[in-house]
Scaffold this motif. Sequence first.
Motif, PDB file in Angstrom:
ATOM      1  N   THR A  39       0.837  -1.210   0.000  1.00 52.39           N
ATOM      2  CA  THR A  39       0.000   0.000   0.000  1.00 52.39           C
ATOM      3  C   THR A  39       0.866   1.253   0.000  1.00 52.39           C
ATOM      4  OG1 THR A  39      -1.736  -1.170   1.210  1.00 52.39           O
ATOM      5  CG2 THR A  39      -1.835   1.237   1.199  1.00 52.39           C
ATOM      6  N   ALA A  40       1.921   1.221   0.807  1.00 51.31           N
ATOM      7  CA  ALA A  40       2.815   2.380   0.883  1.00 51.31           C
ATOM      8  C   ALA A  40       3.481   2.649  -0.456  1.00 51.31           C
ATOM      9  CB  ALA A  40       3.863   2.148   1.964  1.00 51.31           C
ATOM     10  N   LYS A  41       3.947   1.596  -1.115  1.00 55.35           N
ATOM     11  CA  LYS A  41       4.575   1.780  -2.426  1.00 55.35           C
ATOM     12  C   LYS A  41       3.588   2.353  -3.433  1.00 55.35           C
ATOM     13  CE  LYS A  41       8.320  -1.600  -2.151  1.00 55.35           C
ATOM     14  NZ  LYS A  41       8.949  -2.801  -2.754  1.00 55.35           N
ATOM     15  N   ALA A  42       2.347   1.898  -3.358  1.00 54.68           N
ATOM     16  CA  ALA A  42       1.326   2.421  -4.275  1.00 54.68           C
ATOM     17  C   ALA A  42       1.057   3.898  -4.009  1.00 54.68           C
ATOM     18  CB  ALA A  42       0.042   1.605  -4.133  1.00 54.68           C
ATOM     19  N   ILE A  43       1.039   4.278  -2.738  1.00 54.07           N
ATOM     20  CA  ILE A  43       0.820   5.681  -2.383  1.00 54.07           C
ATOM     21  C   ILE A  43       1.963   6.544  -2.907  1.00 54.07           C
ATOM     22  CG2 ILE A  43       0.762   7.304  -0.433  1.00 54.07           C
ATOM     23  CD1 ILE A  43      -0.863   5.192   1.097  1.00 54.07           C
ATOM     24  N   LEU A  44       3.199   6.083  -2.749  1.00 51.38           N
ATOM     25  CA  LEU A  44       4.337   6.846  -3.249  1.00 51.38           C
ATOM     26  C   LEU A  44       4.281   7.004  -4.767  1.00 51.38           C
ATOM     27  CD1 LEU A  44       7.347   5.485  -1.138  1.00 51.38           C
ATOM     28  CD2 LEU A  44       6.150   7.670  -0.886  1.00 51.38           C
ATOM     29  N   GLU A  45       3.918   5.934  -5.461  1.00 56.08           N
ATOM     30  CA  GLU A  45       3.816   6.004  -6.921  1.00 56.08           C
ATOM     31  C   GLU A  45       2.741   6.999  -7.346  1.00 56.08           C
ATOM     32  OE1 GLU A  45       5.620   4.802  -9.256  1.00 56.08           O
ATOM     33  OE2 GLU A  45       6.874   3.357  -8.190  1.00 56.08           O
ATOM     34  N   GLU A  46       1.622   6.989  -6.649  1.00 52.02           N
ATOM     35  CA  GLU A  46       0.536   7.910  -6.992  1.00 52.02           C
ATOM     36  C   GLU A  46       0.929   9.345  -6.666  1.00 52.02           C
ATOM     37  OE1 GLU A  46      -3.018   9.046  -8.667  1.00 52.02           O
ATOM     38  OE2 GLU A  46      -2.022   7.088  -8.694  1.00 52.02           O
ATOM     39  N   SER A  47       1.605   9.549  -5.535  1.00 49.22           N
ATOM     40  CA  SER A  47       2.082  10.890  -5.191  1.00 49.22           C
ATOM     41  C   SER A  47       3.039  11.404  -6.259  1.00 49.22           C
ATOM     42  CB  SER A  47       2.781  10.869  -3.829  1.00 49.22           C
ATOM     43  OG  SER A  47       3.349  12.131  -3.529  1.00 49.22           O
ATOM     44  N   ALA A  48       3.926  10.519  -6.739  1.00 49.18           N
ATOM     45  CA  ALA A  48       4.857  10.911  -7.792  1.00 49.18           C
ATOM     46  C   ALA A  48       4.108  11.338  -9.045  1.00 49.18           C
ATOM     47  CB  ALA A  48       5.801   9.743  -8.102  1.00 49.18           C
ATOM     48  N   LYS A  49       3.093  10.582  -9.414  1.00 48.27           N
ATOM     49  CA  LYS A  49       2.317  10.898 -10.606  1.00 48.27           C
ATOM     50  C   LYS A  49       1.635  12.258 -10.465  1.00 48.27           C
ATOM     51  CE  LYS A  49      -0.157   7.533 -12.122  1.00 48.27           C
ATOM     52  NZ  LYS A  49      -1.279   6.552 -12.257  1.00 48.27           N
ATOM     53  N   VAL A  50       1.028  12.503  -9.304  1.00 45.51           N
ATOM     54  CA  VAL A  50       0.313  13.760  -9.080  1.00 45.51           C
ATOM     55  C   VAL A  50       1.268  14.948  -9.103  1.00 45.51           C
ATOM     56  CG1 VAL A  50      -0.926  15.087  -7.323  1.00 45.51           C
ATOM     57  CG2 VAL A  50      -1.614  12.735  -7.822  1.00 45.51           C
ATOM     58  N   THR A  51       2.389  14.829  -8.401  1.00 49.02           N
ATOM     59  CA  THR A  51       3.304  15.963  -8.310  1.00 49.02           C
ATOM     60  C   THR A  51       4.018  16.223  -9.632  1.00 49.02           C
ATOM     61  OG1 THR A  51       4.953  14.457  -7.345  1.00 49.02           O
ATOM     62  CG2 THR A  51       3.655  15.806  -5.830  1.00 49.02           C
ATOM     63  N   GLU A  52       4.387  15.153 -10.337  1.00 43.77           N
ATOM     64  CA  GLU A  52       5.078  15.311 -11.618  1.00 43.77           C
ATOM     65  C   GLU A  52       4.182  15.884 -12.698  1.00 43.77           C
ATOM     66  OE1 GLU A  52       8.009  11.373 -11.058  1.00 43.77           O
ATOM     67  OE2 GLU A  52       6.449  11.425 -12.587  1.00 43.77           O
ATOM     68  N   GLN A  53       2.902  15.512 -12.681  1.00 47.46           N
ATOM     69  CA  GLN A  53       2.017  15.853 -13.796  1.00 47.46           C
ATOM     70  C   GLN A  53       1.084  17.029 -13.517  1.00 47.46           C
ATOM     71  OE1 GLN A  53      -0.048  12.251 -15.017  1.00 47.46           O
ATOM     72  NE2 GLN A  53       1.854  11.094 -15.176  1.00 47.46           N
ATOM     73  N   ALA A  54       0.589  17.141 -12.295  1.00 47.79           N
ATOM     74  CA  ALA A  54      -0.415  18.166 -12.003  1.00 47.79           C
ATOM     75  C   ALA A  54       0.173  19.445 -11.423  1.00 47.79           C
ATOM     76  CB  ALA A  54      -1.464  17.608 -11.028  1.00 47.79           C
ATOM     77  N   ILE A  55       1.408  19.382 -10.902  1.00 43.38           N
ATOM     78  CA  ILE A  55       1.978  20.543 -10.208  1.00 43.38           C
ATOM     79  C   ILE A  55       3.268  21.024 -10.857  1.00 43.38           C
ATOM     80  CG2 ILE A  55       2.759  21.450  -7.998  1.00 43.38           C
ATOM     81  CD1 ILE A  55       1.102  19.228  -6.648  1.00 43.38           C
ATOM     82  N   ALA A  56       4.246  20.133 -10.982  1.00 38.85           N
ATOM     83  CA  ALA A  56       5.587  20.541 -11.427  1.00 38.85           C
ATOM     84  C   ALA A  56       5.618  21.268 -12.764  1.00 38.85           C
ATOM     85  CB  ALA A  56       6.505  19.315 -11.463  1.00 38.85           C
ATOM     86  N   PRO A  57       4.846  20.845 -13.770  1.00 40.36           N
ATOM     87  CA  PRO A  57       4.949  21.521 -15.073  1.00 40.36           C
ATOM     88  C   PRO A  57       4.555  22.987 -15.057  1.00 40.36           C
ATOM     89  CG  PRO A  57       3.892  19.372 -15.304  1.00 40.36           C
ATOM     90  CD  PRO A  57       3.954  19.668 -13.839  1.00 40.36           C
ATOM     91  N   PHE A  58       3.817  23.413 -14.046  1.00 35.86           N
ATOM     92  CA  PHE A  58       3.277  24.775 -14.028  1.00 35.86           C
ATOM     93  C   PHE A  58       3.983  25.676 -13.020  1.00 35.86           C
ATOM     94  CE2 PHE A  58      -0.070  21.626 -14.899  1.00 35.86           C
ATOM     95  CZ  PHE A  58      -0.307  21.927 -16.235  1.00 35.86           C
TER      96      PHE A  58
END
Length: 589
Positions: A39-58
Amino acid sequence: MSQYQAPVNDMNFLLFDVFKVQEFWANNDALSEAIDLDTAKAILEESAKVTEQAIAPFSREADETGVSWDDGTVTTPTAYKNAFNVIAEGGWIGLAGDPEFGGMGMPKTLAGMHEEMMCSADLAFALYPGLTAGACLAIHAHATEDLKNTYLPNMYAGTWAGSMCLTEAHAGTDLGLIKTKAIDNGDGSYEITGSKIFISGGEQDLTDNIVHLVLAKLPGAPEGSRGISLFIVPKFNINDDGSLGSENKVTCGSIEHKMGIHGSATCVMNFDGSKGFLVGEINKGLACMFTMMNYERLLVGLQGLGAAERSYQNALAYALDRGQGKGLPRMKEGATDPIIVHPDVRRMLLNMKAMNEGGRAFTTYVSTQLDAAKYQPDPALAKISAAKAQLLTPIAKAFVTDISLDMCIAGQQVFGGHGYVREWGQEQLVRDTRITQIYEGTNGVQALDLMGRKVAMDGGETAKLFAIEIKQFIAEQSGVFPTEMAALSDAVDDLVAVTTTVLTKAAINPNEIGAASVDYLHLFGYVMYGYMWAKMMVAVSDVEDKKLASSKIKTGRYYFQRLLPKVASLKLQIEAGAEILFSHDTDDF
């Protein structure tokens, strides 16, 4: 042109190979039902996806746009609205929140990793959800059940945000000087009147309501910090059914125009007879607020670390691509080499890599102590972990951010002239990170807190716990990396020696505490990073990823040979004492 890729592999390595947090989770009733390794690994992967795609580019776009103020209304960068909705809908604000009120109940070790990713993606944006999560901590720890039920679910859900309102124009670090007043209305509410400055997220257009935690004084309260109380003051009053009611008498007078974090609204907030509600006991507000402030201080360390990580990633990519000059083995050939062949560029990159990865391990270690203090069933062990976390908090805030600014500047330097140009993103990271040394208590104040309060007040006993722990670790690893273990042992001896020296000299001259404090904090930090690198080097023996294992051992050896020796010079600086600082009369400056 700045890119970001969350260092999930390194985070997994720290959590599950170095600190083996899954073992603590599995043996704890409160955590075993909420979290496991997969579960923890899945949470980290999802956090990475959110931060890389929804926040960092802008991030750069938001920095260029900034926030604007018009007659009390604050407008945030356009990209922030969608990003905040993504964070809120994903439950990220309540990641470590109490499930009873809608949180996810995750341990701090996991939440800290998510917070670092948020700060790498966009430090200014990360302040909005970060401050909200911190405000929730204070409310959860000290407010009545009615207040918790009213505010926490909406704050965890991200429909309401939080802010903390401490500083006044005349009262920064010395909060005992605040003038904001509270009058008991006699109906369970209070009338709050005063003005606060430097309030991050004091006004914004991301949420339906803003919940301000405000420090104020009641009539007849004791002088100084002993007379401070804490109040919840919402932007909109709350109806009995939980819906939003009339607008409270809370207004944003202006926003600051700052060096960095342009996407964060730093507000002057005016409370003109606002309705507020007491949190905790009367005159005990500062202790309540410290629940939030200690959380925020670790978060500030993660802010610096997050920016330094992004700076390293950018600098490494540039160094591998940029052709400039020729390395010594190729001086007779015509083609240029990528600048990573040059010794000084390699020095800067390796400094960044060693200090960033050491910082990530250290902040994770602090998080393990916070989790143990909260979830450890043995009260004696929980008390020890709490004491360790308290001692390390100023190091996590001040040492990590001092180093992180240096690493951001190093990343900018790798780019040469392009690092000074806005489009590459490096100068933004330098500007944004600079504030981390200043807010939530300047780093000089953090050093005084460490040396003068945390170390001196218990005669250095808690500091000795770390010396004992590290020495025990070295003994257990006898024969493994002997050169590095010997260097770490010597550094621990230096830490113990200077602790004793300063406390002994301070008994005669109290100025010795302040004179030593910053250097002492840095010395302590380098020793702790050395401990972290020793733990990482040992842990790689069981890691299947041989590339990661090889990199860790090489980087660890670099740390011990090129960075840990700074302990020796810091020891000499500390031993020079306070006298030379006070040999100048005021006219001599």
